[in-house]
Every structure is written in structure tokens, then in C-alpha cells.
Design a protein around this motif. Structure first.
Motif, PDB file in Angstrom:
ATOM      1  N   THR A  57      20.652  -2.709  -6.746  1.00 13.57           N
ATOM      2  CA  THR A  57      19.603  -1.698  -6.640  1.00 13.57           C
ATOM      3  C   THR A  57      20.015  -0.418  -7.360  1.00 13.57           C
ATOM      4  OG1 THR A  57      18.912  -2.576  -4.511  1.00 13.57           O
ATOM      5  CG2 THR A  57      18.222  -0.341  -5.026  1.00 13.57           C
ATOM      6  N   ILE A  58      21.253   0.029  -7.102  1.00 12.78           N
ATOM      7  CA  ILE A  58      21.725   1.279  -7.714  1.00 12.78           C
ATOM      8  C   ILE A  58      21.742   1.134  -9.236  1.00 12.78           C
ATOM      9  CG2 ILE A  58      23.723   2.795  -7.915  1.00 12.78           C
ATOM     10  CD1 ILE A  58      24.350   2.025  -4.985  1.00 12.78           C
ATOM     11  N   SER A  59      22.288  -0.004  -9.715  1.00 14.05           N
ATOM     12  CA  SER A  59      22.391  -0.184 -11.165  1.00 14.05           C
ATOM     13  C   SER A  59      21.026  -0.308 -11.823  1.00 14.05           C
ATOM     14  CB  SER A  59      23.215  -1.430 -11.472  1.00 14.05           C
ATOM     15  OG  SER A  59      24.550  -1.208 -11.125  1.00 14.05           O
ATOM     16  N   ILE A  60      20.142  -1.125 -11.228  1.00 16.82           N
ATOM     17  CA  ILE A  60      18.834  -1.338 -11.850  1.00 16.82           C
ATOM     18  C   ILE A  60      18.043  -0.032 -11.865  1.00 16.82           C
ATOM     19  CG2 ILE A  60      16.652  -2.590 -11.676  1.00 16.82           C
ATOM     20  CD1 ILE A  60      18.238  -4.883 -10.389  1.00 16.82           C
ATOM     21  N   GLN A  76      12.433  -4.297  -6.416  1.00 16.84           N
ATOM     22  CA  GLN A  76      11.386  -3.419  -5.921  1.00 16.84           C
ATOM     23  C   GLN A  76      11.959  -2.084  -5.473  1.00 16.84           C
ATOM     24  OE1 GLN A  76      11.751  -6.627  -5.231  1.00 16.84           O
ATOM     25  NE2 GLN A  76       9.805  -7.688  -5.036  1.00 16.84           N
ATOM     26  N   GLY A  77      13.058  -2.143  -4.716  1.00 13.88           N
ATOM     27  CA  GLY A  77      13.693  -0.905  -4.274  1.00 13.88           C
ATOM     28  C   GLY A  77      14.160  -0.069  -5.457  1.00 13.88           C
ATOM     29  N   ALA A  78      14.749  -0.754  -6.451  1.00 15.04           N
ATOM     30  CA  ALA A  78      15.250  -0.037  -7.618  1.00 15.04           C
ATOM     31  C   ALA A  78      14.121   0.626  -8.393  1.00 15.04           C
ATOM     32  CB  ALA A  78      16.008  -0.997  -8.530  1.00 15.04           C
ATOM     33  N   ALA A  79      12.965  -0.041  -8.482  1.00  9.60           N
ATOM     34  CA  ALA A  79      11.842   0.543  -9.214  1.00  9.60           C
ATOM     35  C   ALA A  79      11.359   1.820  -8.527  1.00  9.60           C
ATOM     36  CB  ALA A  79      10.701  -0.470  -9.337  1.00  9.60           C
ATOM     37  N   VAL A  92      12.157   4.937   1.128  1.00 13.51           N
ATOM     38  CA  VAL A  92      11.381   3.710   0.941  1.00 13.51           C
ATOM     39  C   VAL A  92      12.175   2.696   0.121  1.00 13.51           C
ATOM     40  CG1 VAL A  92       9.319   2.763  -0.170  1.00 13.51           C
ATOM     41  CG2 VAL A  92       9.133   4.771   1.263  1.00 13.51           C
ATOM     42  N   ALA A  93      12.947   3.171  -0.872  1.00 16.33           N
ATOM     43  CA  ALA A  93      13.774   2.245  -1.664  1.00 16.33           C
ATOM     44  C   ALA A  93      14.784   1.544  -0.756  1.00 16.33           C
ATOM     45  CB  ALA A  93      14.479   3.006  -2.780  1.00 16.33           C
ATOM     46  N   GLY A  94      15.419   2.316   0.130  1.00 16.58           N
ATOM     47  CA  GLY A  94      16.363   1.717   1.072  1.00 16.58           C
ATOM     48  C   GLY A  94      15.681   0.739   2.007  1.00 16.58           C
ATOM     49  N   TYR A  95      14.472   1.114   2.444  1.00 20.45           N
ATOM     50  CA  TYR A  95      13.715   0.233   3.341  1.00 20.45           C
ATOM     51  C   TYR A  95      13.381  -1.091   2.648  1.00 20.45           C
ATOM     52  CZ  TYR A  95       9.512  -1.726   5.398  1.00 20.45           C
ATOM     53  OH  TYR A  95       8.593  -2.597   5.897  1.00 20.45           O
ATOM     54  N   ALA A 110       0.840  -1.203   0.000  1.00 22.38           N
ATOM     55  CA  ALA A 110       0.000   0.000   0.000  1.00 22.38           C
ATOM     56  C   ALA A 110       0.874   1.252   0.000  1.00 22.38           C
ATOM     57  CB  ALA A 110      -0.918  -0.011   1.221  1.00 22.38           C
ATOM     58  N   LEU A 111       1.952   1.225   0.777  1.00 21.99           N
ATOM     59  CA  LEU A 111       2.874   2.369   0.846  1.00 21.99           C
ATOM     60  C   LEU A 111       3.460   2.668  -0.532  1.00 21.99           C
ATOM     61  CD1 LEU A 111       4.727   4.312   2.582  1.00 21.99           C
ATOM     62  CD2 LEU A 111       6.338   2.424   2.659  1.00 21.99           C
ATOM     63  N   VAL A 112       3.889   1.612  -1.226  1.00 16.74           N
ATOM     64  CA  VAL A 112       4.510   1.815  -2.544  1.00 16.74           C
ATOM     65  C   VAL A 112       3.491   2.358  -3.537  1.00 16.74           C
ATOM     66  CG1 VAL A 112       5.515   0.587  -4.494  1.00 16.74           C
ATOM     67  CG2 VAL A 112       6.366   0.164  -2.204  1.00 16.74           C
TER      68      VAL A 112
END
Lengths: 91, 311
Positions: free
Chosen positions: B287-290, B216-219, B199-202, A63-65
Motif C-alpha cells: 500500500t505504501i509503495s503503490i 484500493q487503499g493505495a489509490a 479510509v486508506a487504512g480501513y 460510496a464513501l470512496v
């Protein structure tokens, strides 16, 4: 309580599905775009309700994303599609 | 399953089928695009109902953050005339026919391989779950992607790098004039961009024990870059630094694999004592590359020469 949450999730999904009419009927592009935003908000609500109903706290992350990224499409719409027909940005 | 849950699932399934039918048959490509974005949202709900929260997270992040903006941008390039496809839904031409045949062949191969599995075979999930204590993480999806089947993930990153090469080779658009962003968009970027980075880091960190991970983080990170690019256009070009960052994740992944071979082990077979750390290092680099790869797919290439000087 969980049954009630599940019922509300189904209800929110049903009510949000009505917003699809605006996507299909328009009349303007902005109407369709805003209806999609409404569906995004509805999806966040459904995800949070499901998270409580099924006791899976990580659904709140989904949900957050969704909530965080929903506006990117709107910004793309405003910045990229609005000038069509009018003032053209390309050189 | 309760009646409410059944009602939710049936409604979701009906809506998905309806959306696919409409988005394939509408001649107005803008409406089809919006329906595609809505389809992505509902698809991630469907993955949640199928108890695949990792896939739901990936669909939510890539669907609403990257592909929605990408398709809208493609629509802009088609211009006012291209926005209506008269040939829809199904007037066959050579390209569509050959594409359809290709997909049908792929489908037949997949069907054949499923049917040729030995009867009564239960899959590998029991073996995978038994090996979980040695994987270094507690989320079975991350364990599969980055430990048990890490070759697969390594090659997926390579495929993404090839996609960027394709975009840089084929795609070159003129620089659009940078209209000022306006106060509302400025504020939005100022609030959302830091949140997206956090949030990406999380998600990257959460991947070890809960749904989440590098893709997911990369997106989410790439969506932040797209937002910034839409507000204040910038160009990546193909500088050495950009190329290095794009190759960074693949290089780190490969280097760890080679180091394990040098250390006497097998390629990409993480020793269980260090597996958790190695997976986190690989995921952080990936993550950084994607993120930069996904951003490069959106930003594209600039037409005039190296593209560093403003015309």
C-alpha cells in the motif's frame, strides 16, 4: 421496500443523466466541471440506495470512496486549468 | 430481477455506450476529459451491478482520485492550442493505425485463448473456493490476488515501479510558481487529507474479509498526496529515500517469498497457519509503495538538475 429503493436508484440515475447535457453544452468549462461533480453526488446516492436495496453493506464503502475523492478532480481543475490564456504559472 | 433493476441496468448500459461514443468523437478535449471522468463513475456503478464490488472500489478510487487529475494535468500541458483535436474522431495516421493493429492482435490472441478452452470446463472457482479455509483471509478476491496467484501481483508491483522509472526518465516539467492555496482549499485539505489516510487504512484492513485491499487503499492515499500537491506543490525528486519507499513493497513481498523457500517451502506458497499475517504484511508494505508510485506518476520530475534547490 427494496423494490422502492431500486426504483429510486433508477430515478436518481435518470435525473443525473440529464446533467450530461451541461457537460456537452457547456457553455463554460466550469459548467461542465460542476455537472461532473453533480454526477459524482448522484453516483453516491445510487450506490447508497443499491446498498440498501440489495442488502450489501459493503457498497457503502464504494460510496464513501467516491464521496471522499470526488473533489480531487475539481481541485485539479481549479489549480491547473483555470490560468489557461490568462496569467501563466510556468517559468 | 425486478423491472426496476432491469430499468437501472439498461439505463446504465445505454449511458456507458453513449459516453464512450461522445468521448471518442468530441474534438474538444476538455469535454472529452470530463466525459471520461463521468464514464469512470458510471463504470464503477456497472461493476457494482455485475456483483464485482472489489473492481468497483478500485475503479472508483483510481478513476476519481488519480486518473481524473492526471488527465486534466495532461490537458494543461497541451496548452490552449492542444485542447482541440481537429483530427478526431477517426482520421488515421501511422501511430493510430499501428496502435489499432496492436490492440486488434491482442484481442485476437485473447479470443483465441478463450475459444481454445476445453468445452464444458467450469473454470477454477470451485477449486479456489475449496482452498479458501487455507488462504488466511475470507475475501475470495484477496485470497486469489495475494495467495493463489501472488506471483502475478508481485510482478504487477514491479510493472508499476517500471512506470515510475519511465516517468522520471521522460518527463521533466518546469516548476510552476507556487500560488498560495487560499482559505477554502486550505480548509478542504485540512479536512480531507486525514480522512483519506484513515479510509486508506480501513480499506487495507477490510481487504481480508470484504471488498478492499492494497491497491484500493493505495489509490485513496495517492489521491490525498495529489490533493496536497495541488494545494502546496512539492517535488519528490529521485532521492534515495523516495526510491527506497517505492521499492519497499516489492522488496518485502520478494523477501517473504525467498524466506519461505529457505524455510523449506515453495516460493510464495504461504503456510496456512501464518497466511493471514503474511498477507497483511505484504499488503501494508505494498500500500505504501503503490501510493507513492501513483503519486510519483502525477508529480513527475523537475527539470532543473536535482530539483532540490529552488531556482
Amino acid at each position: 421496500m427494496t423494490g422502492f429503493m431500486m426504483f429510486m436508484a433508477a430515478t436518481v440515475l435518470a435525473s443525473v443523466a440529464l446533467g450530461l447535457c451541461r457537460v456537452l453544452l457547456g457553455p463554460t468549462r466550469a459548467d461542465a466541471m460542476l455537472a461532473a461533480q453533480l454526477l459524482g453526488t448522484g453516483a453516491v446516492a445510487v450506490l447508497l440506495l443499491l446498498s440498501h436495496a440489495t442488502a450489501r453493506s459493503h457498497l457503502a464503502d464504494v460510496a464513501l470512496v467516491v464521496a471522499l475523492l470526488a473533489s480531487v478532480v475539481s481541485v485539479a481543475f481549479v489549480r491547473r486549468l483555470k490560468p489557461v490564456g490568462g496569467h501563466n504559472g510556468g517559468a | 430481477m425486478t423491472a426496476d433493476a432491469a430499468a437501472l441496468d439498461i439505463l446504465l448500459a445505454v449511458l456507458l455506450v453513449f459516453l464512450v461514443w461522445r468521448l471518442l468523437t468530441l474534438s474538444d478535449l476538455f469535454k472529452a476529459t470530463i466525459l471520461f471522468i463521468v464514464f469512470g463513475l458510471l463504470l464503477s456503478l456497472a461493476w457494482v451491478r455485475l456483483r464485482a464490488p472489489d473492481v468497483a472500489l478500485a475503479e472508483a478510487a483510481i478513476g476519481s482520485g488519480v486518473t481524473g487529475a492526471l488527465v486534466l494535468d495532461a490537458l494543461r500541458r497541451l496548452g490552449a492550442h492542444g485542447a482541440v483535436d481537429e483530427a478526431r474522431p477517426l482520421r488515421l495516421n501511422l501511430a493510430r493505425l499501428s496502435g489499432g493493429l496492436l490492440v486488434a492482435c491482442l484481442g485476437a490472441i485473447l479470443l483465441w485463448s478463450v475459444l481454445s478452452l476445453p468445452a464444458g470446463w467450469r473454470g477454477l472457482s470451485a477449486e479456489a473456493m475449496a482452498a479458501m479455509p487455507h488462504s488466511g483471509v475470507t475475501n475470495p478476491v484477496t485470497a486469489s490476488l495475494l495467495n493463489f496467484r501472488s506471483h502475478d501481483t508481485l510482478l504487477e508491483i514491479a510493472v508499476l515501479m517500471l512506470a515510475v522509472l519511465g516517468v522520471w526518465t521522460l518527463d521533466a516539467e518546469p516548476k510552476p510558481s507556487a500560488e498560495p492555496a487560499g482559505p477554502i482549499l486550505d480548509l478542504l485539505v485540512r479536512i480531507l487529507l486525514p480522512l483519506m489516510v484513515v479510509v486508506a487504512g480501513y480499506l487495507l484492513w477490510a481487504g481480508g474479509h470484504a471488498p478492499g485491499g492494497a491497491f484500493q487503499g493505495a489509490a485513496v492515499l495517492a489521491a490525498g498526496g495529489i490533493l496536497l500537491h495541488l494545494a502546496r506543490p512539492f517535488y519528490l525528486g529521485n532521492h534515495v529515500i523516495i526510491r527506497l519507499v517505492i521499492g519497499f513493497g516489492f522488496a518485502v513481498f520478494l523477501a517473504i517469498g525467498v524466506m519461505l523457500v529457505v524455510g523449506g517451502g515453495r516460493f510464495l506458497e504461504f503456510p496456512s497457519r501464518h497466511a493471514g499475517t503474511l498477507i497483511l504484511v505484504v499488503e501494508a508494505a505494498a500500500t505504501i509503495s503503490i501510493a507513492l508510485i501513483l503519486l510519483a506518476l502525477f508529480v513527475g520530475n523537475v527539470r532543473e538538475g536535482a530539483g532540490r534547490d529552488a531556482p
